[in-house]
Scaffold this motif. Structure first.
Motif, PDB file in Angstrom:
ATOM      1  N   ILE A 191       0.842  -1.192   0.000  1.00  0.00           N
ATOM      2  CA  ILE A 191       0.000   0.000   0.000  1.00  0.00           C
ATOM      3  C   ILE A 191       0.881   1.247   0.000  1.00  0.00           C
ATOM      4  CG2 ILE A 191      -1.739   1.289   1.285  1.00  0.00           C
ATOM      5  CD1 ILE A 191      -2.642  -1.444   2.432  1.00  0.00           C
ATOM      6  N   VAL A 192       0.589   2.166  -0.928  1.00  0.00           N
ATOM      7  CA  VAL A 192       1.316   3.428  -0.999  1.00  0.00           C
ATOM      8  C   VAL A 192       0.529   4.454  -0.195  1.00  0.00           C
ATOM      9  CG1 VAL A 192       2.203   5.233  -2.514  1.00  0.00           C
ATOM     10  CG2 VAL A 192       2.175   2.853  -3.292  1.00  0.00           C
ATOM     11  N   ARG A 193       1.163   4.970   0.837  1.00  0.00           N
ATOM     12  CA  ARG A 193       0.491   5.949   1.699  1.00  0.00           C
ATOM     13  C   ARG A 193       1.108   7.323   1.494  1.00  0.00           C
ATOM     14  NH1 ARG A 193       0.917   1.796   6.442  1.00  0.00           N
ATOM     15  NH2 ARG A 193      -0.967   0.602   6.041  1.00  0.00           N
ATOM     16  N   ASP A 194       0.288   8.323   1.424  1.00  0.00           N
ATOM     17  CA  ASP A 194       0.710   9.728   1.286  1.00  0.00           C
ATOM     18  C   ASP A 194       1.648   9.936   0.096  1.00  0.00           C
ATOM     19  OD1 ASP A 194      -0.698  10.276   3.608  1.00  0.00           O
ATOM     20  OD2 ASP A 194       1.039   9.841   4.886  1.00  0.00           O
ATOM     21  N   ASN A 195       1.382   9.229  -1.002  1.00  0.00           N
ATOM     22  CA  ASN A 195       2.200   9.329  -2.218  1.00  0.00           C
ATOM     23  C   ASN A 195       3.681   9.058  -1.959  1.00  0.00           C
ATOM     24  OD1 ASN A 195       0.206   9.755  -4.075  1.00  0.00           O
ATOM     25  ND2 ASN A 195       0.292  11.981  -3.920  1.00  0.00           N
ATOM     26  N   ASN A 196       3.979   8.271  -0.946  1.00  0.00           N
ATOM     27  CA  ASN A 196       5.363   7.944  -0.616  1.00  0.00           C
ATOM     28  C   ASN A 196       5.749   6.644  -1.331  1.00  0.00           C
ATOM     29  OD1 ASN A 196       7.855   7.693   0.505  1.00  0.00           O
ATOM     30  ND2 ASN A 196       7.191   8.004   2.609  1.00  0.00           N
ATOM     31  N   VAL A 197       6.140   6.794  -2.596  1.00  0.00           N
ATOM     32  CA  VAL A 197       6.455   5.643  -3.437  1.00  0.00           C
ATOM     33  C   VAL A 197       7.769   4.996  -2.991  1.00  0.00           C
ATOM     34  CG1 VAL A 197       6.917   4.886  -5.802  1.00  0.00           C
ATOM     35  CG2 VAL A 197       5.201   6.633  -5.358  1.00  0.00           C
ATOM     36  N   ASP A 198       8.723   5.797  -2.536  1.00  0.00           N
ATOM     37  CA  ASP A 198      10.010   5.246  -2.105  1.00  0.00           C
ATOM     38  C   ASP A 198       9.838   4.270  -0.946  1.00  0.00           C
ATOM     39  OD1 ASP A 198      11.410   6.693  -4.011  1.00  0.00           O
ATOM     40  OD2 ASP A 198      11.724   8.405  -2.658  1.00  0.00           O
ATOM     41  N   GLN A 199       9.022   4.647   0.014  1.00  0.00           N
ATOM     42  CA  GLN A 199       8.786   3.779   1.163  1.00  0.00           C
ATOM     43  C   GLN A 199       8.065   2.498   0.729  1.00  0.00           C
ATOM     44  OE1 GLN A 199       6.448   5.572   4.232  1.00  0.00           O
ATOM     45  NE2 GLN A 199       6.749   3.888   5.670  1.00  0.00           N
ATOM     46  N   ALA A 200       7.111   2.627  -0.176  1.00  0.00           N
ATOM     47  CA  ALA A 200       6.382   1.461  -0.670  1.00  0.00           C
ATOM     48  C   ALA A 200       7.312   0.530  -1.449  1.00  0.00           C
ATOM     49  CB  ALA A 200       5.220   1.905  -1.556  1.00  0.00           C
ATOM     50  N   LEU A 201       8.220   1.102  -2.218  1.00  0.00           N
ATOM     51  CA  LEU A 201       9.176   0.303  -2.981  1.00  0.00           C
ATOM     52  C   LEU A 201      10.107  -0.468  -2.049  1.00  0.00           C
ATOM     53  CD1 LEU A 201      10.012  -0.367  -5.852  1.00  0.00           C
ATOM     54  CD2 LEU A 201      11.581   1.549  -5.784  1.00  0.00           C
ATOM     55  N   ARG A 202      10.561   0.192  -0.988  1.00  0.00           N
ATOM     56  CA  ARG A 202      11.403  -0.488  -0.008  1.00  0.00           C
ATOM     57  C   ARG A 202      10.652  -1.643   0.648  1.00  0.00           C
ATOM     58  NH1 ARG A 202      13.404   4.000   3.767  1.00  0.00           N
ATOM     59  NH2 ARG A 202      11.824   5.025   2.597  1.00  0.00           N
TER      60      ARG A 202
END
Length: 68
Positions: A4-15
């Protein structure tokens, strides 16, 4: 598998996705499938892995029983 991508934080979701893939062994399997493995080589590798697991389990048992 989903992340799940939260707050448009793609980097965190990718990690998080990479960590999940690592835990599931996807990277290891991709590496293994990169080249053809002969059935005899596969059997030898699996046997060696079983021996390593058995030895590790024996070491753990000995440490536990030796401490008593």
């Amino acid at each position: 598998m989903q992340v799940i991508v939260r707050d448009n934080n793609v980097d965190q979701a990718l990690r998080a996705l990479k960590k999940k893939l690592q835990r599931e062994g996807v990277y290891r399997e991709m590496k293994m499938r990169r080249f053809y493995e002969k059935p005899s080589e596969k059997k030898a590798r699996e046997t060696a892995a079983a021996v390593r697991r058995a030895r590790k389990l024996d070491r753990k048992r000995m440490e536990r029983d030796g401490a008593l």
